[in-house]
Design a protein around this motif. Structure first.
Motif, PDB file in Angstrom:
ATOM      1  N   HIS A 106       0.951  -1.337   0.189  1.00  0.00           N
ATOM      2  CA  HIS A 106      -0.032   0.026  -0.101  1.00  0.00           C
ATOM      3  C   HIS A 106       0.824   1.403   0.003  1.00  0.00           C
ATOM      4  O   HIS A 106       1.627   1.635   1.045  1.00  0.00           O
ATOM      5  N   GLN A 107       0.650   2.168  -1.151  1.00  0.00           N
ATOM      6  CA  GLN A 107       1.558   3.358  -1.057  1.00  0.00           C
ATOM      7  C   GLN A 107       0.665   4.462  -0.783  1.00  0.00           C
ATOM      8  O   GLN A 107      -0.271   4.954  -1.496  1.00  0.00           O
ATOM      9  N   GLU A 108       0.721   4.877   0.525  1.00  0.00           N
ATOM     10  CA  GLU A 108      -0.385   5.900   1.095  1.00  0.00           C
ATOM     11  C   GLU A 108       0.542   7.209   1.194  1.00  0.00           C
ATOM     12  O   GLU A 108       1.899   7.242   1.145  1.00  0.00           O
ATOM     13  N   GLY A 109      -0.228   8.375   1.122  1.00  0.00           N
ATOM     14  CA  GLY A 109       0.287   9.622   1.375  1.00  0.00           C
ATOM     15  C   GLY A 109       0.741   9.875   2.691  1.00  0.00           C
ATOM     16  O   GLY A 109       0.375   8.975   3.873  1.00  0.00           O
ATOM     17  N   VAL A 110       1.427  10.927   3.059  1.00  0.00           N
ATOM     18  CA  VAL A 110       1.995  11.094   4.490  1.00  0.00           C
ATOM     19  C   VAL A 110       0.816  11.604   5.387  1.00  0.00           C
ATOM     20  O   VAL A 110       0.903  11.233   6.434  1.00  0.00           O
ATOM     21  N   GLY A 111      -0.258  12.414   4.670  1.00  0.00           N
ATOM     22  CA  GLY A 111      -1.247  12.646   5.791  1.00  0.00           C
ATOM     23  C   GLY A 111      -0.846  13.801   6.762  1.00  0.00           C
ATOM     24  O   GLY A 111       0.187  14.371   6.710  1.00  0.00           O
ATOM     25  N   PHE A 112      -1.846  14.258   7.697  1.00  0.00           N
ATOM     26  CA  PHE A 112      -1.575  15.229   8.614  1.00  0.00           C
ATOM     27  C   PHE A 112      -0.471  14.839   9.809  1.00  0.00           C
ATOM     28  O   PHE A 112      -0.139  15.844  10.523  1.00  0.00           O
ATOM     29  N   SER A 113      -0.017  13.692   9.526  1.00  0.00           N
ATOM     30  CA  SER A 113       0.943  13.360  10.735  1.00  0.00           C
ATOM     31  C   SER A 113       2.513  14.034  10.368  1.00  0.00           C
ATOM     32  O   SER A 113       3.480  14.134  11.231  1.00  0.00           O
ATOM     33  N   ILE A 114       2.212  14.539   9.270  1.00  0.00           N
ATOM     34  CA  ILE A 114       3.779  15.506   8.801  1.00  0.00           C
ATOM     35  C   ILE A 114       3.801  16.741   9.925  1.00  0.00           C
ATOM     36  O   ILE A 114       4.990  17.059   9.969  1.00  0.00           O
ATOM     37  N   PHE A 115       2.702  17.067  10.443  1.00  0.00           N
ATOM     38  CA  PHE A 115       2.859  18.183  11.355  1.00  0.00           C
ATOM     39  C   PHE A 115       3.087  17.852  12.776  1.00  0.00           C
ATOM     40  O   PHE A 115       3.134  18.719  13.588  1.00  0.00           O
ATOM     41  N   ASN A 116       3.367  16.556  12.924  1.00  0.00           N
ATOM     42  CA  ASN A 116       3.817  16.072  14.145  1.00  0.00           C
ATOM     43  C   ASN A 116       4.953  16.620  14.725  1.00  0.00           C
ATOM     44  O   ASN A 116       5.238  16.990  15.991  1.00  0.00           O
ATOM     45  N   HIS A 117       5.821  16.897  13.860  1.00  0.00           N
ATOM     46  CA  HIS A 117       7.298  17.352  14.021  1.00  0.00           C
ATOM     47  C   HIS A 117       7.440  18.524  13.260  1.00  0.00           C
ATOM     48  O   HIS A 117       8.004  18.202  12.031  1.00  0.00           O
ATOM     49  N   VAL A 118       7.253  19.660  13.599  1.00  0.00           N
ATOM     50  CA  VAL A 118       7.536  20.915  12.868  1.00  0.00           C
ATOM     51  C   VAL A 118       8.694  21.433  13.100  1.00  0.00           C
ATOM     52  O   VAL A 118       9.119  21.979  14.462  1.00  0.00           O
ATOM     53  N   PRO A 119       9.633  21.650  11.968  1.00  0.00           N
ATOM     54  CA  PRO A 119      10.874  22.336  12.320  1.00  0.00           C
ATOM     55  C   PRO A 119      10.863  23.603  12.828  1.00  0.00           C
ATOM     56  O   PRO A 119       9.902  24.366  12.261  1.00  0.00           O
ATOM     57  N   ILE A 120      11.778  24.124  13.517  1.00  0.00           N
ATOM     58  CA  ILE A 120      11.864  25.613  13.618  1.00  0.00           C
ATOM     59  C   ILE A 120      12.103  26.521  12.604  1.00  0.00           C
ATOM     60  O   ILE A 120      13.183  26.119  11.709  1.00  0.00           O
ATOM     61  N   GLY A 121      11.498  27.376  12.305  1.00  0.00           N
ATOM     62  CA  GLY A 121      12.059  28.484  11.276  1.00  0.00           C
ATOM     63  C   GLY A 121      11.187  28.153   9.694  1.00  0.00           C
ATOM     64  O   GLY A 121      11.716  28.352   8.850  1.00  0.00           O
ATOM     65  N   MET A 122      10.248  27.355  10.009  1.00  0.00           N
ATOM     66  CA  MET A 122       9.367  26.999   8.531  1.00  0.00           C
ATOM     67  C   MET A 122       8.729  28.298   7.926  1.00  0.00           C
ATOM     68  O   MET A 122       7.988  28.939   8.838  1.00  0.00           O
ATOM     69  N   THR A 123       8.850  28.557   6.893  1.00  0.00           N
ATOM     70  CA  THR A 123       8.490  29.506   6.148  1.00  0.00           C
ATOM     71  C   THR A 123       6.865  29.246   5.656  1.00  0.00           C
ATOM     72  O   THR A 123       6.509  28.010   5.780  1.00  0.00           O
ATOM     73  N   ASP A 124       6.228  30.359   5.392  1.00  0.00           N
ATOM     74  CA  ASP A 124       4.699  30.049   4.887  1.00  0.00           C
ATOM     75  C   ASP A 124       4.702  29.121   3.641  1.00  0.00           C
ATOM     76  O   ASP A 124       3.685  28.495   3.545  1.00  0.00           O
ATOM     77  N   PHE A 125       5.740  29.228   2.724  1.00  0.00           N
ATOM     78  CA  PHE A 125       5.446  28.778   1.588  1.00  0.00           C
ATOM     79  C   PHE A 125       5.580  27.109   1.840  1.00  0.00           C
ATOM     80  O   PHE A 125       5.056  26.296   1.184  1.00  0.00           O
ATOM     81  N   ILE A 126       6.741  26.838   2.756  1.00  0.00           N
ATOM     82  CA  ILE A 126       6.712  25.408   3.004  1.00  0.00           C
ATOM     83  C   ILE A 126       5.639  24.996   3.635  1.00  0.00           C
ATOM     84  O   ILE A 126       5.209  23.670   3.521  1.00  0.00           O
ATOM     85  N   GLN A 127       5.085  25.625   4.556  1.00  0.00           N
ATOM     86  CA  GLN A 127       3.906  25.214   5.313  1.00  0.00           C
ATOM     87  C   GLN A 127       2.666  25.011   4.322  1.00  0.00           C
ATOM     88  O   GLN A 127       1.836  24.008   4.605  1.00  0.00           O
TER      89      GLN A 127
END
Length: 533
Positions: A106-127
């Motif tokens: 099963h090849q599934e997408g990342v989902g909203f779990s990608i925001f479990n670890h948000v790096p410091i300094g994330m720009t609006d574009f990357i977000q």
């Protein structure tokens, strides 16, 4: 067999006890080296050569695949921190096909779990990009839960927000689905996917969603297209044709047998929307359409009377007057409008009505077994009678709802069917060249192992064995024989002496053990000496 083993063990003990300490140590080294070589050779031979089954797996897919490998009895290894799965190289393609048949991995997408670890300094574009990826992954997981879908991919275009109202753009989405073998999505399911995605994405309208399958077939037609209902209409016509063909087959197959009838039906369907309005007058009856009545009454003023002059202008009572009544005016009008009675009817005709039916049916004849002049039995084709074919035609007309007013057509023919023989292709014979070519790697592998064993025997074991048994050349030739004789003499001296049996005792023992044989022996002896009486 037991005596041979005891003799061999005694000889081995004697041989080992006569060795010196150095030779005993060398003997142990040789035995250990042979044991270690056999152990590692067995491990190398029995250990399969592993190949990559899948790489870059997510934990859920890896867990499902490992469970299936356990049920198949296939050994496996994990590499790259659990992302790569290794199995024996000879089973890689076979297992891939097996797993693909059940929808793995099963090849599934990342989902909203990608925001479990948000790096410091994330720009609006990357977000913004991560939010879009997460939304696509969650939608893919949701769509994959539909039974007919094996895998899906969702691409969403989210417009950048602008303070200018005139520059506001709407979101768009494209969905590609891979269906399971033999499955298809109905119109209701496609609409369900469209509204699911439109409800999950802000500002996304159903008309901006496109769904296709892996064959490039468009499953959702955008609203406003001139071919909006083409796909559904074709499906509806095909369903009617299959239904009519099934009716024909269900009526005739029990009579002529399976494989002896072929039926095809073509229908013309009217998809035009038609509405009629009718205005019907009945001249025999009339009715009051409108009625209006006007009536008015007015009273007139008193007219001047008397003698003109000063007398008439004197105050009342001075001059005698006569009584005068005012005039009354009355007006009455009545208007009645009559009309012939009429009736207005509005008729809406349904769409998808059958205009005309064309049915073509082929019926096989009858085969009878006859005996030829050579004595062999042959199958002869016998066509069906005209009365039987006419009966079949009437049955077909009744089954499909034949209408002469609609100019329906039914054609039936009696034609001999050609027998199609299905042959299984024979696999080519394996030759020595093909066997060597297909197993070249294994041949080289075991050849290297055999060469290594031969080199170990010639370069290590043989010199050590020569070194161990070298003491025989240094010891005197007759020493071992003398030692054996001495040992035998000692055993004779130690064992108690027994008297040797006499001839009489021997003869007595023979007669007691086998009297019949002894009697025959004596008779033969007397015959030979001529003393038989």
């Amino acid at each position: 067999m037991t005596a041979t083993l005891k003799n061999f063990s005694s000889q081995l003990k004697t041989f080992f006890s006569e060795l010196s300490i150095e030779r005993k140590l060398a003997f142990f080294l040789v035995v250990m080296a042979v044991g270690v070589a056999i152990y590692f050779t067995a491990i190398y031979v029995t250990t399969p050569n592993y190949g990559v089954l899948y790489s870059n797996l997510n934990p859920s897919s890896a867990s499902s695949i490992i469970t299936k490998l356990h049920s198949y009895g296939i050994p496996y290894k994990l590499a790259d921190r659990g992302k790569t799965l290794l199995i024996p190289k000879g089973s890689v393609y076979k297992i891939r096909i097996k797993l693909a048949s059940i929808g793995l991995p099963h090849q599934e997408g990342v989902g909203f779990s990608i925001f479990n670890h948000v790096p410091i300094g994330m720009t609006d574009f990357i977000q913004h990009v991560d939010y879009q990826r997460a939304l696509q992954g969650e939608l893919e997981r949701t769509i994959n839960q539909i039974n007919q879908i094996k895998h899906s991919s969702v691409l969403i275009v989210l417009p950048r927000r602008s303070v200018f109202v005139s520059r506001k753009e709407s979101a768009k989405a494209s969905i590609i689905v891979k269906l399971k073998s033999g499955m298809h999505l109905s119109r209701m399911q496609v609409n369900g996917i469209i509204h699911l995605v439109a409800s999950a994405v802000d500002g996304l309208k159903p008309k901006n969603i496109t769904i296709i399958d892996t064959n490039g077939k468009i499953l959702s037609i955008p609203i406003g297209n001139s071919f909006k209902y083409t796909a559904s209409q074709l499906g509806y016509v095909h369903e009617i044709e299959k239904n009519l063909e099934g009716k024909i087959n269900s009526m005739l197959i029990p009579v002529v047998g399976i494989g002896n009838i072929v039926s095809k039906v073509y229908v013309k369907v009217n998809f035009a929307r038609k509405t009629e309005s009718q205005l019907i007058y009945n001249p025999n009856t009339t009715a009051i359409v409108s009625q209006q009545t006007y009536k008015s009454s007015s009273t007139g003023a008193v007219r001047p009377y008397g003698i003109p002059g000063t007398k008439s202008n004197l105050p009342p009572g001075k001059i005698p007057t006569r009584a005068v009544k005012p005039s009354i005016h009355t007006v009455k009008k009545e208007t009645i409008n009559y009309d012939v009675s009429k009736k207005i009817e509005k008729i809406s005709y349904p769409t998808g009505t059958i205009k005309r039916i064309y049915a073509s049916v082929l019926v096989n004849g009858v085969y009878k077994k006859i005996k030829s002049s050579k004595g062999k039995f042959l199958m002869k084709y016998v066509p069906r009678s005209s009365s039987e074919m006419s009966l079949f035609k009437n049955i077909i007309k009744t089954a499909i709802g034949y209408s002469k007013a609609s100019k329906d057509e039914v054609v039936i023919a009696n034609i001999p069917f050609k027998k199609i023989l299905y042959t299984i292709p024979v696999q080519p014979k394996k030759t020595i060249e093909s066997i060597i070519e297909s197993n070249f790697g294994e041949i080289v592998r075991y050849g290297v192992i055999l060469l290594g064993v031969i080199l170990i025997i010639l370069l290590i074991l043989r010199p050590l064995i020569k070194y161990i048994i070298a003491y025989e050349s240094k010891s005197p030739a007759g020493s071992s024989e003398e030692e054996r004789l001495e040992a035998l003499d000692q055993m004779k001296r130690e064992s108690p002496s027994k008297p040797e049996p006499s001839m009489k005792d021997i003869a007595t023992n023979i007669v007691r053990s086998d009297p019949e044989a002894a009697t025959n022996y004596v008779k033969n002896l007397l015959k030979e000496t001529g003393r038989e009486t």
